[in-house]
Motif scaffolding. Structure first.
Motif, PDB file in Angstrom:
ATOM      1  N   TYR A 156     -44.636   2.554   2.890  1.00  0.00           N
ATOM      2  CA  TYR A 156     -43.961   1.729   3.887  1.00  0.00           C
ATOM      3  C   TYR A 156     -44.325   2.118   5.314  1.00  0.00           C
ATOM      4  O   TYR A 156     -43.881   1.495   6.261  1.00  0.00           O
ATOM      5  N   PHE A 157     -45.140   3.154   5.439  1.00  0.00           N
ATOM      6  CA  PHE A 157     -45.603   3.568   6.765  1.00  0.00           C
ATOM      7  C   PHE A 157     -46.983   2.962   7.027  1.00  0.00           C
ATOM      8  O   PHE A 157     -47.690   2.575   6.097  1.00  0.00           O
TER       9      PHE A 157
ATOM     10  N   GLU B 278     -34.748   8.566   0.587  1.00  0.00           N
ATOM     11  CA  GLU B 278     -35.806   8.145   1.510  1.00  0.00           C
ATOM     12  C   GLU B 278     -35.467   6.845   2.233  1.00  0.00           C
ATOM     13  O   GLU B 278     -36.291   6.338   3.005  1.00  0.00           O
ATOM     14  N   TYR B 279     -34.257   6.309   2.059  1.00  0.00           N
ATOM     15  CA  TYR B 279     -33.954   4.973   2.574  1.00  0.00           C
ATOM     16  C   TYR B 279     -34.154   4.838   4.086  1.00  0.00           C
ATOM     17  O   TYR B 279     -34.782   3.891   4.558  1.00  0.00           O
TER      18      TYR B 279
ATOM     19  N   GLY C 267     -35.817   6.811   6.186  1.00  0.00           N
ATOM     20  CA  GLY C 267     -37.222   7.029   6.527  1.00  0.00           C
ATOM     21  C   GLY C 267     -38.067   5.791   6.247  1.00  0.00           C
ATOM     22  O   GLY C 267     -38.936   5.424   7.044  1.00  0.00           O
ATOM     23  N   VAL C 268     -37.795   5.143   5.112  1.00  0.00           N
ATOM     24  CA  VAL C 268     -38.553   3.947   4.746  1.00  0.00           C
ATOM     25  C   VAL C 268     -38.310   2.825   5.757  1.00  0.00           C
ATOM     26  O   VAL C 268     -39.251   2.133   6.173  1.00  0.00           O
TER      27      VAL C 268
ATOM     28  N   LYS D 234     -37.666   3.194   8.854  1.00  0.00           N
ATOM     29  CA  LYS D 234     -38.427   3.550  10.061  1.00  0.00           C
ATOM     30  C   LYS D 234     -39.927   3.322   9.847  1.00  0.00           C
ATOM     31  O   LYS D 234     -40.646   2.982  10.793  1.00  0.00           O
ATOM     32  N   GLY D 235     -40.380   3.519   8.618  1.00  0.00           N
ATOM     33  CA  GLY D 235     -41.783   3.240   8.322  1.00  0.00           C
ATOM     34  C   GLY D 235     -42.093   1.762   8.471  1.00  0.00           C
ATOM     35  O   GLY D 235     -43.126   1.379   9.040  1.00  0.00           O
ATOM     36  N   VAL D 236     -41.193   0.921   7.985  1.00  0.00           N
ATOM     37  CA  VAL D 236     -41.393  -0.527   8.095  1.00  0.00           C
ATOM     38  C   VAL D 236     -41.391  -0.942   9.571  1.00  0.00           C
ATOM     39  O   VAL D 236     -42.226  -1.743  10.003  1.00  0.00           O
TER      40      VAL D 236
ATOM     41  N   ALA E   8     -42.164   0.990  12.130  1.00  0.00           N
ATOM     42  CA  ALA E   8     -43.384   1.522  12.757  1.00  0.00           C
ATOM     43  C   ALA E   8     -44.607   0.686  12.395  1.00  0.00           C
ATOM     44  O   ALA E   8     -45.568   0.610  13.167  1.00  0.00           O
ATOM     45  N   SER E   9     -44.567   0.048  11.233  1.00  0.00           N
ATOM     46  CA  SER E   9     -45.719  -0.752  10.809  1.00  0.00           C
ATOM     47  C   SER E   9     -45.856  -2.025  11.637  1.00  0.00           C
ATOM     48  O   SER E   9     -46.960  -2.527  11.839  1.00  0.00           O
TER      49      SER E   9
ATOM     50  N   PRO F  71     -44.818  -0.444  16.438  1.00  0.00           N
ATOM     51  CA  PRO F  71     -44.955   1.013  16.601  1.00  0.00           C
ATOM     52  C   PRO F  71     -44.421   1.529  17.930  1.00  0.00           C
ATOM     53  O   PRO F  71     -44.087   2.701  18.034  1.00  0.00           O
TER      54      PRO F  71
ATOM     55  N   ARG G  84     -38.596   2.656  19.994  1.00  0.00           N
ATOM     56  CA  ARG G  84     -37.909   3.947  19.933  1.00  0.00           C
ATOM     57  C   ARG G  84     -36.722   3.763  19.010  1.00  0.00           C
ATOM     58  O   ARG G  84     -35.823   2.973  19.328  1.00  0.00           O
TER      59      ARG G  84
ATOM     60  N   VAL H 230     -33.401   5.085  17.161  1.00  0.00           N
ATOM     61  CA  VAL H 230     -32.343   6.080  17.324  1.00  0.00           C
ATOM     62  C   VAL H 230     -31.293   5.878  16.229  1.00  0.00           C
ATOM     63  O   VAL H 230     -30.819   4.763  16.016  1.00  0.00           O
ATOM     64  N   ASP H 231     -30.952   6.947  15.545  1.00  0.00           N
ATOM     65  CA  ASP H 231     -29.889   6.885  14.553  1.00  0.00           C
ATOM     66  C   ASP H 231     -28.530   6.967  15.234  1.00  0.00           C
ATOM     67  O   ASP H 231     -28.279   7.918  15.990  1.00  0.00           O
TER      68      ASP H 231
ATOM     69  N   ARG I 255     -34.649  -2.368   4.053  1.00  0.00           N
ATOM     70  CA  ARG I 255     -36.118  -2.272   4.083  1.00  0.00           C
ATOM     71  C   ARG I 255     -36.783  -3.633   4.185  1.00  0.00           C
ATOM     72  O   ARG I 255     -37.738  -3.810   4.938  1.00  0.00           O
TER      73      ARG I 255
END
Lengths: 271, 271, 271
Positions: free
Chosen positions: A62-63, C19-20, C22-23, C25-27, C29-30, C33, C36, C38-39, C133
């Motif tokens: 997913y990155f 991993e939810y 993080g995933v 954030k990966g989506v 960033a894709s 990118p 910014r 923030v949680d 996601r």
């Protein structure tokens, strides 16, 4: 040098109470301040390489391509285990060579594999207990600055890589498809290692109303497509977001409901 | 104005359940959107300034010079305690003047010290309970934008600073070197306040096979250089990544093994 | 396209073990990118939409205008509940239409409201269990890239929005002002739903030394302005950083002290 800000992910069993994760980010910021650092999780159970292998494999796709995935679950830190850098499907991976990359390499195309031994890239002095800070973080930062993977150490081949015996589901003597619970998530969902292809190969095409999922003395009848297909508090089985069979309770906790934990056997029974 | 994106670290006892940390990041993003914000930890035990002093001192050097370290463990928030801004070894520190900077200042070179009283930089109205949001975050953001430390309040001298009585190891009446456990990390490792210089000054140069480390009724014989020097499940003592003597169990939890906690005495006995 | 890096906040009940987050954030960033991320928190109690509504409302104003707030506490994921995108006071909100935006909309000016149904912006295939996601993250990323809110689905009106019955304090039959504990924070502080306007409207202008705050069989006399107004270990009531009446213990845990939890009634008694 890369044109764009690289993404670096971190996965570990460090927890968030100590300064370990922050220190790794400090080291990365010192060498590659333009990197975007994303935590996958730091709550892998201590020293549980198998869990780390599972979580990393679920997350990395997913990155963006080019992301540098740093995974440090490393019970052998400071000992004889190797550190490796792999490129799989356009993603970079830094990990101890202890099986952590088993599922990533099994599921993807390994494009490159190198040992990480070139001390020119390490933080000195290299401690024997925190390679996350002294090796993984600075090497990731140099990858993020565009350093070639070849610079870190000699080329390895796939057979050099330590691989864990992470079972895949199989047909049991009693004619059922037998898998296991590989993960219990934050919601108490029971994630199995049975993916859709294996499942469909065993039971045939849908509808799957008459398939039985057995878990110890309990069973769930049929497959649902979403939580709401059953009443709140009731159990169900479905193929969830990881593409794996999960046993859940609508708005509840299947782990408590079934008193189930990772490692437990799950069977699929044809009608 | 700075040319590069500044790094701002956050350390607190706020935990991650409430919105406190997110709100601080929102305030920073509002004033200094280019800042890179890194969490050191938000899991300092509530109001434990001593722990915060220890963790901050272990972490800050790994960040780039110019980093702004914001530490908010602040049982006296809203009362008479002061807020200070210090520059030590090229790093900036914002903290309540309650001893949190004790170890940073002891270990580094204090270059500048100012009170933070200029309300022009604060978020209005300033609450009496959340200076992290109303004072620390906006002041850090202004530092990140290049504001001079002098702008925030009057110059102070080192003697003005509140300092905690954080003991250093010493020679006991029985002729042993006596320190204490100052931190139990996520892995259960017991981190002492005995650093390599003090240790070597007491026992002499290596080899140290015959040195004994005593912890209550237990003891560990000799020093190892890495976890793998003993079998899994066995205890060992070594100088670990912080440069401090740690008592550990290879792939295990020394805190459980020895039933030990922070504050407990650790003695080094010469052969 | 926006000129500046957008800020995207995340709030969920996902925890940080899987991993939810993080995933997601990966989506992001894709697709975006430059964002910014923030949680705010990922530790909302599982499926507790009411808590999420409260925390989101306390946090969002501290972020820059234009911030995209993604809130995923979503017990009905994959079912018939809608996803909405709202603009309130210059902030964007993505949330399931389950009442999560109740307090944001009540407190602010709703400027725009749209359903999120345009599958062109979703990650395919859309799972039935992880819309964070597959829908929330990619839609947030497109908002971050400057996509107009109108692109995601049809316009809705305020009355279309699901609203929770989150009580406001009122006058009881016994003539007291009756509110409730809506949140117990990490420090054990008891946060009520009684704000300063309501309080002052009931008891009149200060001084408030003779006002009584009752909590089950206990009571606190008078209002303080900061923790230090009472001795360490002693209880107090004050208007704290959220602008709400809180019952606290100086350097202690009011939740333990009063054995109190969220939902419990709090009364204000005039002298």
């Amino acid at each position: 040098m890369r044109e764009h800000a690289p993404t670096i992910t971190l996965l570990s069993d460090f927890g968030l109470t100590d300064e370990y994760v922050g220190v790794m980010k400090g080291v990365i910021a010192s060498t590659c301040p333009q990197a975007r650092v994303v935590d996958i999780t730091h709550h892998i159970a201590r020293h549980n390489v198998r869990q780390a292998a599972f979580v990393l494999n679920n997350a990395f796709r997913y990155f963006p391509k080019g992301t540098i995935h740093v995974s440090v679950v490393d019970p052998g830190v400071g000992g004889s285990r190797r550190i490796v850098c792999a490129r799989v499907d356009g993603h970079f991976f830094l990990a101890p060579d202890n099986g952590l990359l088993t599922l990533v390499v099994r599921s993807g195309g390994l494009e490159s594999l190198h040992a990480v031994t070139n001390e020119a890239y390490f933080l000195k002095p290299v401690s024997k207990t925190f390679h996350g800070r002294d090796i993984f973080a600075p090497v990731a930062a140099r990858l993020g600055r565009g350093e070639k993977i070849e610079a870190f150490g000699k080329r390895l081949v796939l057979n050099d890589l330590c691989v864990l015996d992470i079972g895949e589901p199989g047909i049991s003597d009693d004619g059922t498809l037998s898998g296991e619970i590989v993960w219990v998530d934050h919601f108490g969902n029971l994630v199995t290692n049975i993916d859709l292809d294996v499942f469909e190969g065993f039971v045939g095409p849908p509808p799957w109303d008459t398939v039985t999922i057995r878990l110890a003395a309990s069973q769930v009848q049929g497959l649902q497509s979403s939580y709401e297909d059953v009443e709140p508090g009731r159990p169900l089985a479905l193929f969830a977001s990881r593409g794996l069979l999960e046993i859940c309770v609508n708005q509840g906790d299947a782990s408590s409901y079934f008193k189930a934990t990772a490692g437990q056997r799950v069977s699929v029974i044809k009608p």
